[in-house]
Scaffold this active site. Structure first.
Site, mmCIF file in Angstrom:
data_model
loop_
_atom_site.group_PDB
_atom_site.id
_atom_site.type_symbol
_atom_site.label_atom_id
_atom_site.label_comp_id
_atom_site.label_asym_id
_atom_site.label_seq_id
_atom_site.Cartn_x
_atom_site.Cartn_y
_atom_site.Cartn_z
ATOM 1 N N TYR A 219 -1.172 -3.628 -6.841
ATOM 2 C CA TYR A 219 -1.042 -4.318 -5.548
ATOM 3 C C TYR A 219 -2.369 -4.376 -4.782
ATOM 4 C CZ TYR A 219 -0.167 -5.271 -0.710
ATOM 5 O OH TYR A 219 -0.263 -5.813 0.548
ATOM 6 N N ARG B 94 0.843 -1.186 0.000
ATOM 7 C CA ARG B 94 0.000 0.000 0.000
ATOM 8 C C ARG B 94 0.882 1.241 0.000
ATOM 9 N NH1 ARG B 94 -1.973 0.491 4.514
ATOM 10 N NH2 ARG B 94 -1.453 -1.493 5.442
ATOM 11 N N HIS C 3 -10.803 -2.497 11.784
ATOM 12 C CA HIS C 3 -9.694 -3.338 11.330
ATOM 13 C C HIS C 3 -9.472 -4.430 12.375
ATOM 14 C CE1 HIS C 3 -5.190 -3.379 9.980
ATOM 15 N NE2 HIS C 3 -5.903 -4.246 9.294
ATOM 16 N N ASP D 124 -9.361 -9.935 9.347
ATOM 17 C CA ASP D 124 -8.838 -8.595 9.063
ATOM 18 C C ASP D 124 -9.840 -7.465 9.297
ATOM 19 O OD1 ASP D 124 -6.650 -6.972 8.211
ATOM 20 O OD2 ASP D 124 -7.547 -6.762 6.230
HETATM 21 O O1 SAT Z 1 -1.942 -4.220 2.008
HETATM 22 S S1 SAT Z 1 -3.305 -4.760 2.107
HETATM 23 O O2 SAT Z 1 -4.226 -3.680 2.417
HETATM 24 O O3 SAT Z 1 -3.696 -5.393 0.879
HETATM 25 C C1 SAT Z 1 -3.333 -5.854 3.329
HETATM 26 C C2 SAT Z 1 -3.113 -5.282 4.661
HETATM 27 O O4 SAT Z 1 -2.445 -4.263 4.834
HETATM 28 O O5 SAT Z 1 -3.640 -5.889 5.604
HETATM 29 MN MN MN Z 2 -5.130 -5.495 7.617
#
Ligand code: SAT
Ligand code: MN
Length: 609
Positions: free
Chosen positions: A219, A78, A248, A295
């Protein structure tokens, strides 16, 4: 009745069709493909991705129906500095977000989108986060020029023709619109590459109009718009407006030896063992755990006044390195079933994948994530530290049946966890909801080698949502306080802080074994909820008496447990308080007075202790 065939050509939903036409006119793709989500479509697209060099098909005897992808080395994570909350008023983005006005951002990005799909197929993916049968189905449509995104979305979200049919049947339902392009048009003389992307990247969110515009990256978190962009950033703004919570958090179901069930949600910043806790294998005799989510948790009040959580996702997008037989056997069982995509890990000579710490012994030879020959002597990791497995959630052997409950499970406890060498006890309980919100708002973790920058620096990460709060952080923590006011306190989840990572001052060793033994801490929490476990008041909260943590079968003295649980008043007063004050100062006048009062209470308690 609409048929699937019609869906490949368009939609009877006038607003949606008009938007798709408008995007096509701007981005000029060669063709438009309405995604039906079928297995036949998956086969065709994965075959196409193999032919174009994006995918390598894995050996079906090792990982059936599974693929390896290597990204451009610049497009691996990210991009927080390129992520924007484009609210009308800058104040509504707050100090934790980058901001640009919607008009300015749309003008910049419209220029970028101009002709950006030239030579490519534009895919239209109808999806729903959470259940299509939910009281409020949370629809979305993502337009993308990446087939990698389409097949990844099939794993990560409920997508396809039935979702489009449901949107058409509910023309007034709100639909989040996401537009994504890799930003690599195939203009005259330009040939495609295995991982198209652009050096110019924008991940823009328009909370008022519930839109997401993403450009330049393939990504996961930047491109699979249902995940962090919708389910956290846009959904958190929706939740603020409509009185619920987008968090989260993992969701865990814990069953005691007597068969009593408890549901626990937990927020942890990255690299704090969230996925491992979501898939915990309890070491305590008779206790079992099942996963509901790893998540993201969406929590709404049920008719009985309790908070119910759903996992809005359909797949797991986990960090690969460090996932192995000893740390997370359930994740290994999940990916072994196949139907998965592995990005930026290494390839073995027999067509399987490998990453650091998957097995104690390193393979003698690999092709690393950059496509180079690799041996244990190479001196570099074979896989990128943020390499990922993308795998269907339902393949996880410990997935709870309640995952399929359209309106979720009632949450009994919320955990806030961070990685702290010192100061923060193994576990403590908040005195009440507002104190729990204070604990969440001041959640902190030490930075690890997984991210750039100094290691071991304490960073505040409110509710582990720092990069994901879709609006003003002061308003966000205030929303948490408001949620508490909407409910009868006795029905609200109890809030706990946990820290598996505390170290011995003398020799630097971990004071707590962690992993499956964390179930011992969960057991204490469950016994607190049932009113049977003991705790002592300290200035920071309610800490277990050392004897109330079950250490049966652990080679650990009560003295060691006491060290893990200790509240060092001086350390809190001299070191932690100033850090919290510094953090709260950043909120300026957006800090809710109730949290300023909580800080004053903590200070007073520490001073009189
Ligand atoms: O980087 S992602 O948002 O795809 C996954 C994460 O950070 O948990
Ligand atoms: Mn996450």
């Amino acid at each position: 009745m609409t048929t699937q065939a019609e869906h490949t050509t368009g939609t009877s939903h006038a607003g949606l069709q008009a938007w798709v036409d408008e995007v096509a006119a701007l981005t000029t793709p060669d063709s438009i493909h309405w995604v039906d989500g079928s297995d036949g479509e998956w086969d065709a697209l994965t075959t196409l991705l193999v032919e174009s060099g994006t995918f390598t098909r894995l050996n079906p005897d090792k990982k059936p129906n599974s693929f390896h992808a290597a990204s451009d080395p610049s497009d691996v994570a990210r991009v927080e500095d390129r992520t924007f909350i484009c609210s009308e008023d800058e104040r509504d983005a707050g100090f934790t977000n980058n901001w640009k006005s919607p008009a300015d951002m749309k003008s910049i990005m419209t220029d970028l989108y101009q002709g950006c799909m030239t030579g490519r197929t534009m895919y239209v993916i109808p999806f729903v986060m959470g259940h299509i049968e939910a009281d409020v189905p949370m629809f979305g449509v993502e337009i993308t020029d990446s087939a990698y995104v389409v097949v990844s979305m099939k794993i990560m979200a409920r997508i396809g023709a039935n979702v489009l049919a449901a949107i058409e049947a509910n023309p007034d339902a709100s639909v989040v619109k996401g537009l994504h392009s890799v930003g690599f048009p195939l203009t005259e003389g330009v040939s495609d590459v295995a991982w198209p992307c652009s050096d110019t990247k924008y991940i823009a969110h328009f909370p008022e109009t519930r839109e997401i515009w993403s450009y330049g990256s393939g990504y996961g978190g930047n491109a699979l718009l249902g995940k962090k962009c919708y389910a956290l950033r846009i959904a958190s703004a929706m939740a603020r407006d409509d009185g619920w919570m987008a968090e989260h958090m993992l969701i865990l179901k814990l069953v005691s030896p007597t068969g009593s069930k408890h549901y626990i949600a937990g927020a942890f910043p990255s690299a704090c063992g969230k996925t491992n806790l979501a898939m915990i294998d309890p070491t305590l005799e008779g206790w079992t755990a099942e996963m509901v989510g790893d998540d993201i948790a969406w929590m709404r009040f049920g008719p009985d006044g309790r908070l119910y959580a759903v996992n809005p996702e359909f797949g797991l997008f986990g960090v690969a390195p460090g996932t192995g037989e000893h740390t997370n056997p359930n994740a290994m069982r999940t990916v072994e079933k196949g139907n998965s995509i592995f990005t930026n890990v290494a390839l073995t000579d027999d067509g399987d994948v490998w990453w650091e710490d998957m097995t104690p012994e390193k393979p003698a030879h690999l092709t690393d994530w950059k496509g180079n020959d690799w041996t244990p002597e190479s001196g570099v990791p074979s896989s990128h530290p943020n390499s990922r497995f993308c795998t269907p959630a339902k393949q996880c052997p410990m997935m709870a049946d309640e995952y399929d409950e359209p309106n979720g499970v009632p949450i009994d406890a919320i955990l806030f966890g961070g990685r702290r060498k010192t100061t923060v006890p193994l576990v403590y309980e908040s005195r009440d909801w507002a104190h729990g919100v204070f604990i969440g708002a001041t959640l902190s973790s030490e930075t690890t080698a997984a991210a750039t920058g100094a290691v071991g620096v304490v960073r505040r990460d409110p509710m582990a949502m720092l990069p994901f709060i879709g609006y003003n952080a002061g308003d966000y923590v205030n929303h948490w306080l408001e949620i508490g006011k909407q409910a009868d306190e006795s029905k609200l989840p109890k809030i706990y802080q946990v820290n598996w990572f505390r170290r011995d001052d003398e020799d630097g060793s971990f004071l707590w074994p962690g992993f499956g033994d964390n179930a011992r801490v969960l057991k204490w929490i469950v016994e607190r909820l049932d009113g049977s476990a003991e705790a002592v008041e300290t200035p920071v909260g309610l800490v277990p008496t050392p004897g109330s943590i079950d250490t049966t079968g652990l080679d650990m003295s009560e003295e060691q447990v006491a060290k893990a649980l200790a509240v060092n008043v001086e350390e809190w007063r001299e070191k932690e308080l100033p850090l919290i004050e510094e953090w709260f100062a950043k909120f300026g006048d957006t800090l809710p007075t109730q949290l300023a009062d909580e800080l004053a209470t903590l200070k007073a308690r520490l001073e009189s202790a």
